[in-house]
Design a protein around this motif. Structure first.
Motif, PDB file in Angstrom:
ATOM      1  N   ARG A 145      -2.634  -0.269  14.975  1.00 46.19           N
ATOM      2  CA  ARG A 145      -1.985  -0.662  13.723  1.00 46.19           C
ATOM      3  C   ARG A 145      -1.602   0.569  12.902  1.00 46.19           C
ATOM      4  O   ARG A 145      -1.206   0.446  11.747  1.00 46.19           O
ATOM      5  CB  ARG A 145      -2.890  -1.575  12.886  1.00 46.19           C
ATOM      6  N   LEU A 146      -1.739   1.759  13.506  1.00 40.20           N
ATOM      7  CA  LEU A 146      -1.386   3.043  12.886  1.00 40.20           C
ATOM      8  C   LEU A 146      -2.256   3.393  11.691  1.00 40.20           C
ATOM      9  O   LEU A 146      -1.879   4.195  10.845  1.00 40.20           O
ATOM     10  CB  LEU A 146       0.110   3.070  12.512  1.00 40.20           C
ATOM     11  N   HIS A 147      -3.448   2.790  11.643  1.00 39.08           N
ATOM     12  CA  HIS A 147      -4.419   3.106  10.600  1.00 39.08           C
ATOM     13  C   HIS A 147      -5.313   4.238  11.076  1.00 39.08           C
ATOM     14  O   HIS A 147      -5.715   4.275  12.237  1.00 39.08           O
ATOM     15  CB  HIS A 147      -5.264   1.870  10.270  1.00 39.08           C
ATOM     16  N   THR A 148      -5.608   5.182  10.186  1.00 39.96           N
ATOM     17  CA  THR A 148      -6.387   6.364  10.564  1.00 39.96           C
ATOM     18  C   THR A 148      -7.883   6.122  10.617  1.00 39.96           C
ATOM     19  O   THR A 148      -8.637   6.993  11.065  1.00 39.96           O
ATOM     20  CB  THR A 148      -6.120   7.516   9.580  1.00 39.96           C
ATOM     21  N   GLY A 149      -8.321   4.977  10.130  1.00 41.28           N
ATOM     22  CA  GLY A 149      -9.754   4.717  10.048  1.00 41.28           C
ATOM     23  C   GLY A 149     -10.367   5.233   8.759  1.00 41.28           C
ATOM     24  O   GLY A 149     -11.577   5.129   8.553  1.00 41.28           O
ATOM     25  N   VAL A 150      -9.523   5.791   7.886  1.00 39.84           N
ATOM     26  CA  VAL A 150      -9.980   6.345   6.611  1.00 39.84           C
ATOM     27  C   VAL A 150      -9.302   5.598   5.470  1.00 39.84           C
ATOM     28  O   VAL A 150      -8.068   5.580   5.380  1.00 39.84           O
ATOM     29  CB  VAL A 150      -9.641   7.842   6.518  1.00 39.84           C
ATOM     30  N   GLY A 151     -10.068   4.962   4.610  1.00 43.35           N
ATOM     31  CA  GLY A 151      -9.512   4.285   3.436  1.00 43.35           C
ATOM     32  C   GLY A 151      -8.310   3.420   3.770  1.00 43.35           C
ATOM     33  O   GLY A 151      -8.339   2.625   4.719  1.00 43.35           O
ATOM     34  N   ASN A 152      -7.232   3.585   2.972  1.00 43.46           N
ATOM     35  CA  ASN A 152      -5.969   2.896   3.247  1.00 43.46           C
ATOM     36  C   ASN A 152      -4.913   3.909   3.692  1.00 43.46           C
ATOM     37  O   ASN A 152      -3.780   3.897   3.231  1.00 43.46           O
ATOM     38  CB  ASN A 152      -5.494   2.149   1.996  1.00 43.46           C
ATOM     39  N   VAL A 153      -5.324   4.810   4.589  1.00 46.48           N
ATOM     40  CA  VAL A 153      -4.439   5.889   5.051  1.00 46.48           C
ATOM     41  C   VAL A 153      -3.880   5.550   6.427  1.00 46.48           C
ATOM     42  O   VAL A 153      -4.635   5.302   7.375  1.00 46.48           O
ATOM     43  CB  VAL A 153      -5.188   7.239   5.102  1.00 46.48           C
ATOM     44  N   TYR A 154      -2.544   5.561   6.515  1.00 47.67           N
ATOM     45  CA  TYR A 154      -1.831   5.318   7.771  1.00 47.67           C
ATOM     46  C   TYR A 154      -1.076   6.583   8.183  1.00 47.67           C
ATOM     47  O   TYR A 154      -0.876   7.500   7.376  1.00 47.67           O
ATOM     48  CB  TYR A 154      -0.835   4.167   7.600  1.00 47.67           C
ATOM     49  N   ALA A 155      -0.645   6.636   9.437  1.00 41.43           N
ATOM     50  CA  ALA A 155       0.151   7.770   9.915  1.00 41.43           C
ATOM     51  C   ALA A 155       1.260   7.262  10.821  1.00 41.43           C
ATOM     52  O   ALA A 155       1.070   6.293  11.576  1.00 41.43           O
ATOM     53  CB  ALA A 155      -0.728   8.771  10.664  1.00 41.43           C
ATOM     54  N   VAL A 156       2.428   7.906  10.728  1.00 40.98           N
ATOM     55  CA  VAL A 156       3.585   7.503  11.538  1.00 40.98           C
ATOM     56  C   VAL A 156       4.332   8.736  12.040  1.00 40.98           C
ATOM     57  O   VAL A 156       4.206   9.831  11.492  1.00 40.98           O
ATOM     58  CB  VAL A 156       4.571   6.618  10.727  1.00 40.98           C
ATOM     59  N   HIS A 179      13.595   7.360  16.490  1.00 44.55           N
ATOM     60  CA  HIS A 179      13.602   5.900  16.384  1.00 44.55           C
ATOM     61  C   HIS A 179      12.204   5.315  16.526  1.00 44.55           C
ATOM     62  O   HIS A 179      11.921   4.236  16.011  1.00 44.55           O
ATOM     63  CB  HIS A 179      14.582   5.260  17.380  1.00 44.55           C
ATOM     64  N   ARG A 180      11.306   6.028  17.194  1.00 46.05           N
ATOM     65  CA  ARG A 180       9.898   5.596  17.218  1.00 46.05           C
ATOM     66  C   ARG A 180       9.300   5.729  15.823  1.00 46.05           C
ATOM     67  O   ARG A 180       8.651   4.808  15.305  1.00 46.05           O
ATOM     68  CB  ARG A 180       9.103   6.432  18.209  1.00 46.05           C
ATOM     69  N   GLY A 181       9.514   6.877  15.171  1.00 38.31           N
ATOM     70  CA  GLY A 181       9.014   7.077  13.823  1.00 38.31           C
ATOM     71  C   GLY A 181       9.589   6.057  12.858  1.00 38.31           C
ATOM     72  O   GLY A 181       8.885   5.518  11.993  1.00 38.31           O
ATOM     73  N   PHE A 182      10.882   5.792  13.005  1.00 37.83           N
ATOM     74  CA  PHE A 182      11.571   4.822  12.153  1.00 37.83           C
ATOM     75  C   PHE A 182      10.916   3.443  12.291  1.00 37.83           C
ATOM     76  O   PHE A 182      10.598   2.784  11.298  1.00 37.83           O
ATOM     77  CB  PHE A 182      13.041   4.773  12.568  1.00 37.83           C
ATOM     78  N   ALA A 183      10.690   3.028  13.549  1.00 38.84           N
ATOM     79  CA  ALA A 183      10.067   1.722  13.794  1.00 38.84           C
ATOM     80  C   ALA A 183       8.641   1.684  13.261  1.00 38.84           C
ATOM     81  O   ALA A 183       8.196   0.671  12.698  1.00 38.84           O
ATOM     82  CB  ALA A 183      10.090   1.410  15.291  1.00 38.84           C
ATOM     83  N   GLN A 184       7.913   2.790  13.425  1.00 38.65           N
ATOM     84  CA  GLN A 184       6.540   2.836  12.922  1.00 38.65           C
ATOM     85  C   GLN A 184       6.503   2.777  11.396  1.00 38.65           C
ATOM     86  O   GLN A 184       5.601   2.154  10.814  1.00 38.65           O
ATOM     87  CB  GLN A 184       5.851   4.111  13.410  1.00 38.65           C
ATOM     88  N   GLY A 185       7.475   3.422  10.741  1.00 38.08           N
ATOM     89  CA  GLY A 185       7.541   3.370   9.290  1.00 38.08           C
ATOM     90  C   GLY A 185       7.737   1.950   8.790  1.00 38.08           C
ATOM     91  O   GLY A 185       7.060   1.497   7.846  1.00 38.08           O
ATOM     92  N   ILE A 186       8.654   1.220   9.415  1.00 35.66           N
ATOM     93  CA  ILE A 186       8.878  -0.187   9.056  1.00 35.66           C
ATOM     94  C   ILE A 186       7.616  -1.005   9.312  1.00 35.66           C
ATOM     95  O   ILE A 186       7.193  -1.830   8.487  1.00 35.66           O
ATOM     96  CB  ILE A 186      10.063  -0.758   9.862  1.00 35.66           C
ATOM     97  N   PHE A 187       6.991  -0.759  10.477  1.00 36.86           N
ATOM     98  CA  PHE A 187       5.773  -1.492  10.848  1.00 36.86           C
ATOM     99  C   PHE A 187       4.687  -1.312   9.792  1.00 36.86           C
ATOM    100  O   PHE A 187       4.055  -2.280   9.345  1.00 36.86           O
ATOM    101  CB  PHE A 187       5.278  -1.004  12.211  1.00 36.86           C
ATOM    102  N   ALA A 233       4.916  -0.363   6.623  1.00 36.26           N
ATOM    103  CA  ALA A 233       5.271  -0.996   5.350  1.00 36.26           C
ATOM    104  C   ALA A 233       4.986  -2.495   5.404  1.00 36.26           C
ATOM    105  O   ALA A 233       4.444  -3.074   4.449  1.00 36.26           O
ATOM    106  CB  ALA A 233       6.744  -0.750   5.043  1.00 36.26           C
ATOM    107  N   GLU A 234       5.329  -3.123   6.517  1.00 33.20           N
ATOM    108  CA  GLU A 234       5.093  -4.571   6.663  1.00 33.20           C
ATOM    109  C   GLU A 234       3.606  -4.871   6.813  1.00 33.20           C
ATOM    110  O   GLU A 234       3.121  -5.897   6.331  1.00 33.20           O
ATOM    111  CB  GLU A 234       5.891  -5.100   7.851  1.00 33.20           C
ATOM    112  N   GLN A 235       2.876  -3.977   7.468  1.00 37.92           N
ATOM    113  CA  GLN A 235       1.428  -4.135   7.604  1.00 37.92           C
ATOM    114  C   GLN A 235       0.766  -4.080   6.239  1.00 37.92           C
ATOM    115  O   GLN A 235      -0.086  -4.922   5.894  1.00 37.92           O
ATOM    116  CB  GLN A 235       0.888  -3.021   8.509  1.00 37.92           C
TER     117      GLN A 235
END
Length: 460
Positions: A291-302, A313-321, A323-325
């Protein structure tokens, strides 16, 4: 003590493809967003990567067309390459897209914060002494052109960053690395009239592709007069006013005007406070769950800082993902093997899904079926005077799990290939679709007809 900035729903650190996509989608979903960027919004892809390199490749294609016009009954002459004009065209393309992106960000009421950001708490980014808090943080700091230990960039030893700014065409070039970046610059410079030699430590060019594509790619480059040395490691380089002098571990030496170092891109994570806040790094990459969560607080990475394909386009898709998450939409996780890959050289290489070797590893040696469809049987390819083939990989009596193509303009076909693989289509499903004639796209249809056991123009 640092000044306190404004609090946001989301603070995005980095405004490249992944970062700005996350910001745009989050703002669309009603979130307040701060987008932190030290350089220009759009990141490497827009300013120093995808867009400028493809502009150069288009100019290279025009040079080849002018040089070869007589073959098509059009008398043309190539007077030369005006790099000032090429760069002006490239920069105009970039400028138009940059202006459009800035307008889009402004229209979504995203707060752009200029400067170097650093993670100083699990919910706080500091930029030039001012702190910005976010209920959620998205790390999207991208990548940089990597070099080899002891190989310093400077003078005639350059990376893609400097190569994109050259105002002259090298008479000769050595390219260290035969992956996507190295192959694309080799293609450009050869079309512009340079003598090109690629040095690749692995056994094949474009080594991440299906080996059948790699071998066909090598034949095409050899036919174009692009030299390459495979399976041999770089040892060292010296340079003087006349050029560079490169030595390989097997003792071979090469001289050229420039050495382009194209050995991949490294994650831009050093000194940004990630580890201090508990984010796990592995060789500089940020480790996340699916889910692209780092395991720390509410910190994600893309994007490029997350292990895997380093593609815009992978980064782009992950960014959208992400935001929706964050917005609670529970989007489906992104499947890495379903992300399309394109090398925009002459010829192009495009693929999605598993290679033949990868499919056999996943499904078993005897549980995989492959088919190659030669583009020589395709009318539009004949008109374009391009050679190549489409290779399909399927699970025996099951869906297609890989689509691999080589030939001019096949990158434009990968969209259907992506749908085929991601929707787990059977060859019979695709064979029943009507493809327009004459197009290269119909070659995909014919390949699936053949794999479904009812070839039209191909032999059984």
């Amino acid at each position: 003590m640092a000044d306190t900035g404004t609090a946001f729903d989301i603070v995005v650190l980095g405004a490249g493809s992944g970062g700005y996509a996350a910001a745009l989608r989050a703002a669309q979903l009603g979130k307040t967003v701060a987008l932190v960027e030290a350089d220009k919004v759009g990141g490497t892809c827009l300013h120093n990567g995808c867009i400028p390199t493809k502009a150069l490749l288009h100019a290279a294609e025009l040079a080849d067309n002018a040089r070869d016009g007589a073959h098509f009954g059009v008398k043309t002459t190539l007077e030369g390459i005006d790099m000032a004009g090429v760069n002006q065209y490239k920069d105009t393309v970039i400028g138009g897209l940059y202006k459009g992106l800035q307008g889009l960000i402004k229209s979504r009421k995203i707060t752009v914060i200029e400067g170097y950001g650093r993670l100083v708490a699990q919910n706080t980014v500091e930029v030039d002494g001012t702190r910005y808090t976010g209920e959620h943080i998205v790390l999207a700091t991208g990548s940089y052109a990597r070099s080899l230990p002891g190989l310093e960039i400077g003078g005639r030893v350059i990376t893609s960053d400097q190569a994109l700014q050259l105002d002259w065409v090298p008479k000769s070039a050595i390219i260290l690395g035969g992956g996507v970046i190295g192959s694309e610059f080799a293609s450009v410079w050869k079309s512009f009239g340079a003598d090109v030699t690629i040095i690749e430590a692995l056994p094949h060019l474009v080594p991440n592709e299906d080996v059948a594509l790699s071998k066909a790619f090598e034949r095409a480059f050899r036919k174009r007069g692009i030299a390459f040395n495979l399976g041999v490691r770089f040892q060292g380089v010296t340079q003087d006013d006349n050029g560079v002098h490169v030595t390989l571990e097997d003792g071979k030496t090469f001289d050229a005007d420039v050495l382009l170092v194209a050995v991949g891109r490294g994650p831009r994570t050093g000194g940004l406070g990630y580890e201090e806040q508990g984010v796990t790094l592995d060789r500089g990459f940020v480790i996340t769950d699916e889910r692209l969560h780092t395991g720390v607080g509410n910190v994600y990475a893309v994007g490029d800082i997350v292990p895997g394909l380093q593609l815009a386009h992978r980064g782009f898709a992950q960014g959208i993902f992400v935001a929706e998450q964050i917005a609670g939409l529970n989007p489906p996780a992104i499947v890495e093997s379903g992300i399309p890959r394109v090398t925009y050289s002459h010829p192009e290489v495009a693929s999605v899904g598993l290679t033949e070797a990868g499919a056999k590893e996943v499904h078993g040696e005897d549980a995989v079926e492959v088919l190659e469809y030669n583009l020589a049987g395709n009318g539009k390819s004949k008109i374009l005077d391009t050679a190549g083939f489409i290779k399909l990989v399927r699970q025996k009596d099951g869906p297609v799990v890989g689509v691999h193509m080589i030939g001019d303009r096949v990158g434009e076909l990968i969209g259907e290939g992506q749908l085929i693989v991601n929707w787990e289509a059977y060859p019979e499903d695709v064979a029943s679709l009507v493809h327009a004639h004459p197009t290269q796209n119909e070659a995909l249809g014919e390949a699936h007809l053949a794999l479904a056991g009812k070839p039209l123009h191909a032999h059984n």
